[in-house]
Design a protein around this motif. Structure first.
Motif, PDB file in Angstrom:
ATOM      1  N   VAL A   1       0.885  -1.168   0.000  1.00  0.00           N
ATOM      2  CA  VAL A   1       0.000   0.000   0.000  1.00  0.00           C
ATOM      3  C   VAL A   1       0.919   1.213   0.000  1.00  0.00           C
ATOM      4  CG1 VAL A   1      -1.917   1.147   1.152  1.00  0.00           C
ATOM      5  CG2 VAL A   1      -1.647  -1.337   1.371  1.00  0.00           C
ATOM      6  N   VAL A   2       1.006   1.910  -1.122  1.00  0.00           N
ATOM      7  CA  VAL A   2       2.069   2.882  -1.354  1.00  0.00           C
ATOM      8  C   VAL A   2       1.564   4.312  -1.170  1.00  0.00           C
ATOM      9  CG1 VAL A   2       3.742   3.718  -3.040  1.00  0.00           C
ATOM     10  CG2 VAL A   2       3.197   1.287  -2.933  1.00  0.00           C
ATOM     11  N   TRP A   3       2.393   5.131  -0.478  1.00  0.00           N
ATOM     12  CA  TRP A   3       2.065   6.531  -0.204  1.00  0.00           C
ATOM     13  C   TRP A   3       3.248   7.409  -0.562  1.00  0.00           C
ATOM     14  CZ3 TRP A   3      -2.957   6.685   1.014  1.00  0.00           C
ATOM     15  CH2 TRP A   3      -3.522   5.542   1.605  1.00  0.00           C
ATOM     16  N   ASP A   4       2.981   8.721  -0.700  1.00  0.00           N
ATOM     17  CA  ASP A   4       4.058   9.660  -1.026  1.00  0.00           C
ATOM     18  C   ASP A   4       4.567  10.418   0.179  1.00  0.00           C
ATOM     19  OD1 ASP A   4       1.972  11.385  -0.522  1.00  0.00           O
ATOM     20  OD2 ASP A   4       1.948  12.331  -2.503  1.00  0.00           O
ATOM     21  N   SER A   5       4.044  10.125   1.374  1.00  0.00           N
ATOM     22  CA  SER A   5       4.510  10.830   2.563  1.00  0.00           C
ATOM     23  C   SER A   5       4.393   9.932   3.781  1.00  0.00           C
ATOM     24  CB  SER A   5       3.700  12.109   2.797  1.00  0.00           C
ATOM     25  OG  SER A   5       2.393  11.811   3.248  1.00  0.00           O
ATOM     26  N   ALA A   6       5.209  10.259   4.801  1.00  0.00           N
ATOM     27  CA  ALA A   6       5.165   9.489   6.048  1.00  0.00           C
ATOM     28  C   ALA A   6       3.832   9.651   6.749  1.00  0.00           C
ATOM     29  CB  ALA A   6       6.305   9.943   6.962  1.00  0.00           C
ATOM     30  N   GLY A   7       3.294  10.860   6.728  1.00  0.00           N
ATOM     31  CA  GLY A   7       2.028  11.102   7.419  1.00  0.00           C
ATOM     32  C   GLY A   7       0.904  10.216   6.906  1.00  0.00           C
ATOM     33  N   LYS A   8       0.810  10.071   5.591  1.00  0.00           N
ATOM     34  CA  LYS A   8      -0.232   9.219   5.004  1.00  0.00           C
ATOM     35  C   LYS A   8      -0.002   7.752   5.355  1.00  0.00           C
ATOM     36  CE  LYS A   8      -0.978  12.332   1.078  1.00  0.00           C
ATOM     37  NZ  LYS A   8      -0.812  12.503  -0.382  1.00  0.00           N
ATOM     38  N   SER A   9       1.252   7.347   5.375  1.00  0.00           N
ATOM     39  CA  SER A   9       1.579   5.969   5.719  1.00  0.00           C
ATOM     40  C   SER A   9       1.217   5.670   7.170  1.00  0.00           C
ATOM     41  CB  SER A   9       3.068   5.714   5.472  1.00  0.00           C
ATOM     42  OG  SER A   9       3.403   4.371   5.705  1.00  0.00           O
ATOM     43  N   VAL A  10       1.517   6.604   8.054  1.00  0.00           N
ATOM     44  CA  VAL A  10       1.155   6.453   9.465  1.00  0.00           C
ATOM     45  C   VAL A  10      -0.366   6.366   9.619  1.00  0.00           C
ATOM     46  CG1 VAL A  10       1.104   7.647  11.693  1.00  0.00           C
ATOM     47  CG2 VAL A  10       3.222   7.559  10.380  1.00  0.00           C
ATOM     48  N   ASP A  11      -1.078   7.246   8.945  1.00  0.00           N
ATOM     49  CA  ASP A  11      -2.540   7.261   9.048  1.00  0.00           C
ATOM     50  C   ASP A  11      -3.143   5.938   8.582  1.00  0.00           C
ATOM     51  OD1 ASP A  11      -2.438   9.830  10.004  1.00  0.00           O
ATOM     52  OD2 ASP A  11      -2.991  10.781   8.100  1.00  0.00           O
ATOM     53  N   ALA A  12      -2.555   5.348   7.539  1.00  0.00           N
ATOM     54  CA  ALA A  12      -3.084   4.094   7.007  1.00  0.00           C
ATOM     55  C   ALA A  12      -2.979   2.970   8.031  1.00  0.00           C
ATOM     56  CB  ALA A  12      -2.340   3.712   5.725  1.00  0.00           C
ATOM     57  N   VAL A  13      -1.844   2.892   8.723  1.00  0.00           N
ATOM     58  CA  VAL A  13      -1.673   1.834   9.722  1.00  0.00           C
ATOM     59  C   VAL A  13      -2.516   2.130  10.952  1.00  0.00           C
ATOM     60  CG1 VAL A  13      -0.011   0.669  11.225  1.00  0.00           C
ATOM     61  CG2 VAL A  13       0.602   1.185   8.860  1.00  0.00           C
ATOM     62  N   THR A  14      -2.548   3.375  11.382  1.00  0.00           N
ATOM     63  CA  THR A  14      -3.352   3.739  12.547  1.00  0.00           C
ATOM     64  C   THR A  14      -4.824   3.397  12.321  1.00  0.00           C
ATOM     65  OG1 THR A  14      -1.818   5.535  13.089  1.00  0.00           O
ATOM     66  CG2 THR A  14      -4.008   5.630  14.082  1.00  0.00           C
ATOM     67  N   ALA A  15      -5.302   3.631  11.093  1.00  0.00           N
ATOM     68  CA  ALA A  15      -6.708   3.347  10.751  1.00  0.00           C
ATOM     69  C   ALA A  15      -6.924   1.893  10.339  1.00  0.00           C
ATOM     70  CB  ALA A  15      -7.155   4.273   9.626  1.00  0.00           C
ATOM     71  N   GLU A  16      -5.871   1.065  10.415  1.00  0.00           N
ATOM     72  CA  GLU A  16      -5.918  -0.354  10.062  1.00  0.00           C
ATOM     73  C   GLU A  16      -6.297  -0.575   8.595  1.00  0.00           C
ATOM     74  OE1 GLU A  16      -7.144  -3.248  12.825  1.00  0.00           O
ATOM     75  OE2 GLU A  16      -7.011  -1.930  14.562  1.00  0.00           O
ATOM     76  N   GLN A  17      -5.919   0.386   7.738  1.00  0.00           N
ATOM     77  CA  GLN A  17      -6.007   0.195   6.299  1.00  0.00           C
ATOM     78  C   GLN A  17      -4.778  -0.545   5.778  1.00  0.00           C
ATOM     79  OE1 GLN A  17      -6.343   4.233   5.016  1.00  0.00           O
ATOM     80  NE2 GLN A  17      -8.534   4.364   5.455  1.00  0.00           N
ATOM     81  N   ALA A  18      -3.812  -0.729   6.655  1.00  0.00           N
ATOM     82  CA  ALA A  18      -2.629  -1.538   6.386  1.00  0.00           C
ATOM     83  C   ALA A  18      -2.268  -2.263   7.674  1.00  0.00           C
ATOM     84  CB  ALA A  18      -1.466  -0.675   5.899  1.00  0.00           C
ATOM     85  N   ASP A  19      -1.507  -3.344   7.538  1.00  0.00           N
ATOM     86  CA  ASP A  19      -1.241  -4.224   8.680  1.00  0.00           C
ATOM     87  C   ASP A  19       0.122  -3.988   9.322  1.00  0.00           C
ATOM     88  OD1 ASP A  19      -3.733  -5.600   8.084  1.00  0.00           O
ATOM     89  OD2 ASP A  19      -2.659  -6.438   6.369  1.00  0.00           O
ATOM     90  N   ILE A  20       1.074  -3.518   8.536  1.00  0.00           N
ATOM     91  CA  ILE A  20       2.387  -3.147   9.057  1.00  0.00           C
ATOM     92  C   ILE A  20       2.844  -1.899   8.316  1.00  0.00           C
ATOM     93  CG2 ILE A  20       3.104  -5.486   9.717  1.00  0.00           C
ATOM     94  CD1 ILE A  20       4.864  -5.488   7.132  1.00  0.00           C
TER      95      ILE A  20
END
Length: 246
Positions: free
Chosen positions: A60-79
């Motif tokens: 699950v690919v993002w262009d920023s750390a903030g978006k990547s963090v949000d994805a895991v926090t919201a459980e849209q990603a697993d790690i």
């Protein structure tokens, strides 16, 4: 290593291991010049962890750390792969660090600033990548300088120039790459922080899952996997983190 099926299920609620990848940090990930596919240390670790669990990997690919963090926090990603920060720790269980990276300051060649300790002064503006580790850190640490935010970490230097900021802050290697394409820039000596890059899992997946992920990271450091990945991807200036205290 045999992993409890319940823990594997905790990591893979969709049947696959979804790994959140931030392409905004060149130390960790980028796109392969030939294929255009994500490549780098974090992708290698994600594949290795999926193999350990015996499951398929989905990036699950993002262009920023903030978006990547949000994805895991919201459980849209697993790690995911993040710099350790207490604010992010509200929703993410971090492993110990696997890589250490320097955060540095960049200025124009004619800037009167010569030392990093001179940055935190009234009237100085510092451009950071929104939601990045150094954004979170400098927001806490800088008491007088004004913080400005670029949309992503790779956009910091261009935004710093466009908005006439005094200082650009970021990952040292990214700033060095920007200096290579834009004349008239220099870095202040030393680093303002050491960024401790770790893996993370949503806190809702439980302590047992977090423990398995941490053990994996320790194995990857101790067995030379992380060091080999840094060499394979020609990453300079990053160091493998020491083993976690037992």
């Amino acid at each position: 290593m045999t992993i409890d099926p319940k823990i594997i299920a905790a990591f893979t609620p969709t049947g696959r291991l979804r790994a959140s990848i931030n392409l905004g940090n060149p130390i960790l990930a980028g796109r392969d010049p030939a294929s255009g596919e994500p490549a780098g240390v974090s992708i290698d670790l994600a594949r290795a962890f999926a193999e350990r669990l015996g499951v398929e990997l989905e990036l699950v690919v993002w262009d920023s750390a903030g978006k990547s963090v949000d994805a895991v926090t919201a459980e849209q990603a697993d790690i995911g792969f993040f710099a350790i920060d207490p604010l992010r720790g509200a929703g993410i269980s971090f492993t110990d660090a696997y890589v250490l990276i320097e955060g540095a300051y960049l200025v124009r060649a004619d800037s009167p600033l010569r030392e990093r300790d001179a940055v935190d002064r009234a009237g100085i503006s510092v451009m950071v990548g929104k939601g990045s580790a150094y954004d979170l850190y400098l927001t806490r640490e800088l008491k007088q300088a004004q913080i400005l935010r670029a949309p992503t970490s790779p956009a910091v230097v261009d935004t710093f120039l466009a908005e006439n900021a005094d200082v650009a802050a970021g990952v040292k290697q990214q700033l060095e790459a920007d200096m290579g394409r834009i004349p008239g820039l220099r870095m202040l000596p030393g680093s303002f922080m050491t960024i401790r890059q770790a893996m993370g899992v949503p806190k809702g997946r439980g302590d047992a899952a977090a423990g398995v992920l941490n053990a994996f990271v320790e194995d990857m450091k101790a067995g030379g996997f992380v060091a080999d990945a840094l060499r394979r991807h020609n990453i300079q200036g990053a160091a493998v983190a020491s083993p976690a205290a037992r």
